[in-house]
Design an enzyme around this catalytic site. Sequence first.
Site, mmCIF file in Angstrom:
data_model
loop_
_atom_site.group_PDB
_atom_site.id
_atom_site.type_symbol
_atom_site.label_atom_id
_atom_site.label_comp_id
_atom_site.label_asym_id
_atom_site.label_seq_id
_atom_site.Cartn_x
_atom_site.Cartn_y
_atom_site.Cartn_z
ATOM 1 N N SER A 1 0.796 -1.229 0.000
ATOM 2 C CA SER A 1 0.000 0.000 0.000
ATOM 3 C C SER A 1 0.826 1.276 0.000
ATOM 4 C CB SER A 1 -0.941 0.015 1.202
ATOM 5 O OG SER A 1 -0.220 -0.109 2.401
ATOM 6 N N HIS B 1 -5.119 -3.731 -2.535
ATOM 7 C CA HIS B 1 -4.839 -2.785 -3.631
ATOM 8 C C HIS B 1 -4.714 -3.477 -4.989
ATOM 9 C CE1 HIS B 1 -4.277 0.725 -1.046
ATOM 10 N NE2 HIS B 1 -3.837 -0.168 -0.164
ATOM 11 N N LYS C 1 -11.606 -0.133 -2.031
ATOM 12 C CA LYS C 1 -10.636 0.526 -2.922
ATOM 13 C C LYS C 1 -11.087 0.339 -4.382
ATOM 14 C CE LYS C 1 -7.285 -0.248 0.712
ATOM 15 N NZ LYS C 1 -7.678 0.902 1.521
#
Length: 415
Positions: free
Chosen positions: A204, A232, A263
């Site tokens: 991240s 991610h 996300k």
Amino acid sequence: MEYEKLSMLNFLRIKGKNIFETAKEFYKFTEETRKREHYYYRRVSYSGSGPKMMVKDIYTNEMKEMLNFAGNDYLNLTRHPETIKAGKEALEKYGTGAGSVPLLGGTLDIHVELEKKIAQFKACEDSIIYTSGFGSNLGTLLAILKKDDIAILDQFVHASIADGCKSTNVRYFLHSDMDSLEHILKESKGKYNTIMVGVDGVYSMDGDIAPLPEIYELTKKYGAFLFVDDAHATGVIGKTGRGTAEYHNMDGKVDMIAGTFSKGLGVVGGFIASTKEMIEYLHFYSRAYMFSTAMTPQAAGSLIKALELVVSDSNTRNKLWDNIHYLRKKLLDLGFNLGNSETAIFPIIIGDDIKVKEMVRYLHKNDLYVNLVLFPAVPKSLSRIRISIMAQHAFEDLDTLVFHLEKIGKETGVI
Ligand SMILES: Cc1ncc(COP(=O)(O)O)c(C=O)c1O
């Protein structure tokens, strides 16, 4: 106050002071940070997530439009008409909340549909959903790893994994370093009930991708299990956005895939995908699942649609990758240190907290919303600006960012 020498680490505990006295000292530090215009946290958006956001300037109090390079909403699914519509429909049909914990009355048909969809998406037998990604890592790892087990973690894993391993033995290996991992695996073999290797699929703060095939081989060699946090990676990497396992052609090989719905999928919540037996175990032993009210219907409704869109719409993901390649080349040509970043997360590694703060102040003044990442979140020598981009940024947006980074980078001697 020796402001320049202080960091958050100094206020974790202050010898001889209770926690309220400590908080007072920390407050003074943040006031000083504000006075120097070095405070760039909790800047408030009045428009929601997008390539541009309306933000109230914390120093001038003026409302201004800023280019947003601070989010993780890589495909901007937070604003997709279809995810909004699906969320609205679920809200109308089921109401504002699930009404109870999942085991005892709170499970809706759309929760089950979402669990099935995410399991299929991750090529696993089943999945369990939580109301946050942090909570799913914490709640799962606390449930499965105890005193007679060990977690062997990459030194850069997310805080939620590290915190989830607080009731087991933990050792850290050097970031993505297979010799370091093998060394610890060798020493651990035969000494523990369960050996779990934990990594992020995409890191991240660094934007690099874990070398999963090598990690997988080592786990097999030493009888360990593999836990991958795909927060991610989900929606972003792999041919159809399924994440790190798809990217490495390793579907079905990872023992536990964790991820977040907040996300690439643009909503909120988290999940664990694994074997059907493990998921049933978690239903009953994961206290964060069992004792916490189920996800809102609106979130579940939007997420089912978001997963469909991720699979069906490769154009948006391709545009994200065009943006990644475009920006990466420009920044590298200018001489910025991007570490090993390969994805939509760009660390601009500077290694000097004050320079990072000065650069972010300049960028803020020029309507560019970027994040600063300082010690102790990263080692002092690696303090950085963290930039993240989305598919909806135009090349001109990226050019604006590059123009200002070049200017302030040269002024501060960073490039
Ligand atoms: C790698 C990683 N794992 C887990 C999380 C937690 O996810 P969430 O924001 O959904 O709680 C984050 C994000 O903040 C993350 O970056």
